[in-house]
Design an enzyme around this catalytic site. Structure first.
Site, PDB file in Angstrom:
ATOM      1  N   HIS A   1      -0.655  -0.189  -9.773  1.00 53.47           N
ATOM      2  CA  HIS A   1      -1.569  -1.123  -8.917  1.00 53.47           C
ATOM      3  C   HIS A   1      -1.893  -2.571  -9.500  1.00 53.47           C
ATOM      4  CE1 HIS A   1      -3.455  -1.248  -4.616  1.00 53.47           C
ATOM      5  NE2 HIS A   1      -3.089  -2.449  -4.903  1.00 53.47           N
TER       6      HIS A   1
ATOM      7  N   ARG B   1       0.828  -1.145  -0.079  1.00 53.13           N
ATOM      8  CA  ARG B   1      -0.050   0.008   0.075  1.00 53.13           C
ATOM      9  C   ARG B   1       0.777   1.319  -0.044  1.00 53.13           C
ATOM     10  NH1 ARG B   1      -3.264  -2.904  -1.426  1.00 53.13           N
ATOM     11  NH2 ARG B   1      -5.527  -3.470  -0.824  1.00 53.13           N
TER      12      ARG B   1
ATOM     13  N   GLU C   1      -3.409   7.431  -5.135  1.00 50.32           N
ATOM     14  CA  GLU C   1      -3.488   6.583  -6.345  1.00 50.32           C
ATOM     15  C   GLU C   1      -4.770   6.975  -7.094  1.00 50.32           C
ATOM     16  OE1 GLU C   1      -3.483   2.538  -5.867  1.00 50.32           O
ATOM     17  OE2 GLU C   1      -1.641   2.192  -4.888  1.00 50.32           O
TER      18      GLU C   1
END
Ligand code: DGY
Length: 328
Positions: A291, A243, A272
């Protein structure tokens, strides 16, 4: 088996048919079919009166979300192994079941972490851009020099399934020494991979590659800050496929720019998507991907199946396949 007919669910994005079809066949489902997530306002409207919601890591599932859904909400099924987007204690207090999708994405995510590690160590993206920009004029004895992998030391922060899978690849394929930092001892890693549990500072100081696999929580938020990067080797490669907020991005940027560490490989950023004007985007020694750790056919199909099964089980009042808050 108790039915789910007539029970209303909202699915916050189209997921693979392996799971979505079951949900659509068995309940009164509305699927958000846009490429971008619904705005917060729209999301709260859509979930009103729902018995179940299938969420992604892009949705913040907090008390406001649960209030907006209403007291009939029985289950929140997250299409992810990570669940830092969900206030699980709040859901538990309200008797709402919460599920996630572990296991099926372990190998895919470990593979991606290794891809980032070797890309950053061997400057693959830089080389690719160099060729495409027509800058390749000759073979250069002093150019494009990267870091070796064989026999180096890998430091894993968070020795869970994915950390173990990366360590196994690096130990078996590149004969790396494995250090790990985790609250819990991992006996399998110690036995099978000769891994050594160490404190955080030792891991930073001794590792050639540091790879993050811990979950995001109050303790791990910002744990890779200026002080941490300063303790790493100048030749070290930092990898994060867990993360984004586990790294302090400005500090990481400074460390990369000032040569405090050699390179970084990131599947996750904070926020993000990464902002176009984030200085990380310009740094040649930072490999960035959007991601995609679990982005393989079998992982995403597996996640979809589990997320659907969790949702349907929760609607029926049954135990979830992967249940984050079972009764104690
Ligand atoms: C997860 O599952 O938590 C990943 O970050 C997305 O697949």
């Amino acid at each position: 088996m108790p039915g789910t007919d007539g029970l209303r669910v909202f699915v916050t994005r189209r997921i693979p048919a392996a799971g979505l079809d079951k949900v659509v066949d068995e309940c009164d489902a509305e699927v958000w079919d846009e490429p971008l997530p619904p705005s917060r306002e729209v999301l709260l409207e859509k979930i009103a009166g729902c018995d179940g919601v299938l969420t992604l890591l892009t949705e913040k599932v907090d008390a406001e979300f649960m209030d907006a859904a209403g007291s009939q909400l029985k289950v929140i099924s997250n299409f992810a192994v990570g669940f830092n987007n969900i206030d699980v204690p709040e859901a538990t207090r309200r008797g709402i079941r919460v599920g996630n999708t572990p296991g099926v994405l372990t190998d895919a995510t470990a593979d991606l972490a290794f891809a980032l590690l070797i890309s950053a160590a061997r400057r693959i993206i830089e080389g690719n851009q160099y060729v495409r920009a027509d800058r390749w004029k000759t073979w250069e004895p002093l150019g494009h020099i990267g870091q070796d992998l064989c026999g180096k030391t890998l430091g894993i922060v968070g020795m869970g399934r994915i950390g173990f899978a990366l360590a196994k690849r690096c130990r078996g394929g590149w004969d790396m020494q494995v250090l790990y930092h985790d609250k819990h001892r991992n006996e399998a890693a110690e036995k099978e991979l000769d891994a050594l549990q160490v404190d955080f500072d030792t891991l930073l100081a001794e590792s050639d590659f540091v790879s993050v696999h811990t979950d995001l929580n109050e303790e791990t938020h910002g744990m890779f800050d200026a002080a941490a990067f300063a303790k790493m080797k100048k030749t070290a490669v930092f990898v994060n496929s867990a993360r984004g907020p586990i790294q302090n991005q400005r500090d990481l940027c400074d460390a990369l720019r000032n040569g405090e560490i050699f390179a970084a490989g990131l599947d996750v950023t904070d926020p993000e998507p990464v902002r176009a004007d984030d200085p990380l985007v310009e740094l040649p020694n930072c490999v960035l991907v959007p991601h995609v750790g679990s982005a393989t056919v079998s992982s995403r199909n597996g996640m979809a199946e589990i997320a659907a099964d969790n949702l349907l089980a929760g609607l029926r009042g049954q135990p979830l396949r992967h249940w984050l808050n079972p009764p104690q």
